[in-house]
Scaffold this motif. Sequence first.
Motif, mmCIF file in Angstrom:
data_model
loop_
_atom_site.group_PDB
_atom_site.id
_atom_site.type_symbol
_atom_site.label_atom_id
_atom_site.label_comp_id
_atom_site.label_asym_id
_atom_site.label_seq_id
_atom_site.Cartn_x
_atom_site.Cartn_y
_atom_site.Cartn_z
ATOM 1 N N TYR A 285 -2.382 10.800 0.401
ATOM 2 C CA TYR A 285 -1.112 11.128 -0.257
ATOM 3 C C TYR A 285 -1.254 12.350 -1.162
ATOM 4 O O TYR A 285 -0.369 13.215 -1.204
ATOM 5 C CB TYR A 285 -0.622 9.937 -1.080
ATOM 6 C CG TYR A 285 0.131 8.904 -0.279
ATOM 7 C CD1 TYR A 285 1.302 9.239 0.394
ATOM 8 C CD2 TYR A 285 -0.304 7.588 -0.201
ATOM 9 C CE1 TYR A 285 2.003 8.300 1.127
ATOM 10 C CE2 TYR A 285 0.391 6.637 0.522
ATOM 11 C CZ TYR A 285 1.545 6.999 1.187
ATOM 12 O OH TYR A 285 2.237 6.061 1.915
ATOM 13 N N VAL B 178 -0.551 6.170 6.853
ATOM 14 C CA VAL B 178 -1.134 5.147 5.986
ATOM 15 C C VAL B 178 -0.854 3.756 6.545
ATOM 16 O O VAL B 178 -1.724 2.868 6.521
ATOM 17 C CB VAL B 178 -0.565 5.281 4.555
ATOM 18 C CG1 VAL B 178 -0.896 4.050 3.708
ATOM 19 C CG2 VAL B 178 -1.121 6.523 3.881
ATOM 20 N N ASN C 216 -6.086 5.982 0.906
ATOM 21 C CA ASN C 216 -4.661 6.287 0.914
ATOM 22 C C ASN C 216 -4.272 7.262 -0.184
ATOM 23 O O ASN C 216 -3.436 8.149 0.024
ATOM 24 C CB ASN C 216 -3.855 4.996 0.788
ATOM 25 C CG ASN C 216 -4.002 4.105 2.000
ATOM 26 O OD1 ASN C 216 -4.437 4.548 3.067
ATOM 27 N ND2 ASN C 216 -3.653 2.834 1.861
ATOM 28 N N HIS D 31 0.321 2.994 -3.498
ATOM 29 C CA HIS D 31 -0.585 4.123 -3.314
ATOM 30 C C HIS D 31 0.161 5.457 -3.287
ATOM 31 O O HIS D 31 -0.389 6.471 -3.740
ATOM 32 C CB HIS D 31 -1.385 3.946 -2.030
ATOM 33 C CG HIS D 31 -2.235 2.720 -2.027
ATOM 34 N ND1 HIS D 31 -2.796 2.175 -0.874
ATOM 35 C CD2 HIS D 31 -2.635 1.910 -3.041
ATOM 36 C CE1 HIS D 31 -3.489 1.094 -1.191
ATOM 37 N NE2 HIS D 31 -3.396 0.916 -2.485
ATOM 38 N N SER D 32 1.375 5.467 -2.776
ATOM 39 C CA SER D 32 2.137 6.723 -2.791
ATOM 40 C C SER D 32 2.516 7.114 -4.207
ATOM 41 O O SER D 32 2.499 8.304 -4.558
ATOM 42 C CB SER D 32 3.392 6.594 -1.922
ATOM 43 O OG SER D 32 4.269 5.602 -2.448
ATOM 44 N N THR E 51 -3.994 1.460 7.590
ATOM 45 C CA THR E 51 -4.140 0.229 6.806
ATOM 46 C C THR E 51 -3.945 -0.999 7.681
ATOM 47 O O THR E 51 -4.676 -1.990 7.563
ATOM 48 C CB THR E 51 -3.128 0.219 5.649
ATOM 49 O OG1 THR E 51 -3.305 1.388 4.843
ATOM 50 C CG2 THR E 51 -3.322 -1.020 4.764
ATOM 51 N N SER F 17 0.832 -1.208 0.000
ATOM 52 C CA SER F 17 0.000 0.000 0.000
ATOM 53 C C SER F 17 0.863 1.253 0.000
ATOM 54 O O SER F 17 0.581 2.208 -0.737
ATOM 55 C CB SER F 17 -0.928 0.003 1.221
ATOM 56 O OG SER F 17 -1.849 -1.063 1.162
ATOM 57 N N TYR G 206 -8.106 -0.293 0.190
ATOM 58 C CA TYR G 206 -7.574 0.868 0.892
ATOM 59 C C TYR G 206 -6.969 1.902 -0.055
ATOM 60 O O TYR G 206 -6.477 2.938 0.401
ATOM 61 C CB TYR G 206 -6.528 0.430 1.916
ATOM 62 C CG TYR G 206 -7.129 -0.329 3.076
ATOM 63 C CD1 TYR G 206 -7.886 0.323 4.038
ATOM 64 C CD2 TYR G 206 -6.980 -1.704 3.191
ATOM 65 C CE1 TYR G 206 -8.458 -0.367 5.099
ATOM 66 C CE2 TYR G 206 -7.560 -2.411 4.242
ATOM 67 C CZ TYR G 206 -8.293 -1.731 5.186
ATOM 68 O OH TYR G 206 -8.875 -2.413 6.220
#
Length: 279
Positions: A161, A202, A157, A91-92, A206, A87, A153
């Motif tokens: 971010y 995060v 997230n 996600h970042s 998470t 994640s 998620y």
Amino acid sequence: MIGANTKTNKPAMIFLVLGLITIAFPLYLTVVIAFKQPSEMTNSISGILSLPSSWSLENFREAMRVTDFWNSLGNSLFITLVTVALSIVIHSMIGYAIGRNKAHSTGYNLVYLYIVSGMFVPFAILMMPLVKQTAQMGLNNRFGVILLYVVFYMPMNVLLYTGYLKNIPIALEEAACVDGASTWTTYWKIVFPIMRPMHATVAVLTALGTWNDVMTPLVIMSGGEQNTLPLAQLTFQTQFGTNYNLAFASYLLALLPILIFYLICQKQILNGVVNGAVK
């Protein structure tokens, strides 16, 4: 001035005390019931609230045996750690790509809205199709659960971010570009380390959701031997009742790893949440 400040802070102190009681009372009940024997549990309020006659770890040993604790703990740790790592990385990167482009690109803005809209889709609607699809694709196991968590998620997230990136001056990236750094290098060498507070936020959010979730492993890995801790704890609930002493002992055991993880990351969580919420 001191008297005025004291008078002004009285409502805040009242709310703090009420909040402490709200948190401390259930925790007290959990600890007390976990150490009691079933014979000490009565229907009276005093019987439930009273301290155990002897502080024994027998309930914890029995709970560990019934839930196959170490195997269940290993599965929960594996799923949680891999989900958190994936994640943060995935996600970042998505948040960075969208955050730096959506202001001047309709396409990126639509992608952002599409991803964030996933926060409003309840799991109950997706449950039955996901069960069938994961079974057909051979993903009705830990890896399938991890994949679903990474997707579930993603909206939250990416929102965090993207908001946090507004606090990072774009001049840093422009300076790196002038020095000959590629976008990939700029992200990993400059942007990714700066987003450490948001990584911590995060990770905790998470991890909490993944660690405590029952429904996703239940419907995806049902019938398998790879139980997570929440799944293993369902054994205490039968058709005829619940063994609260063993159940609460098991809950305390399951609480410790995630509590330690939270204490490690707590210094950066508040900063990450506040900055990530900036619109």
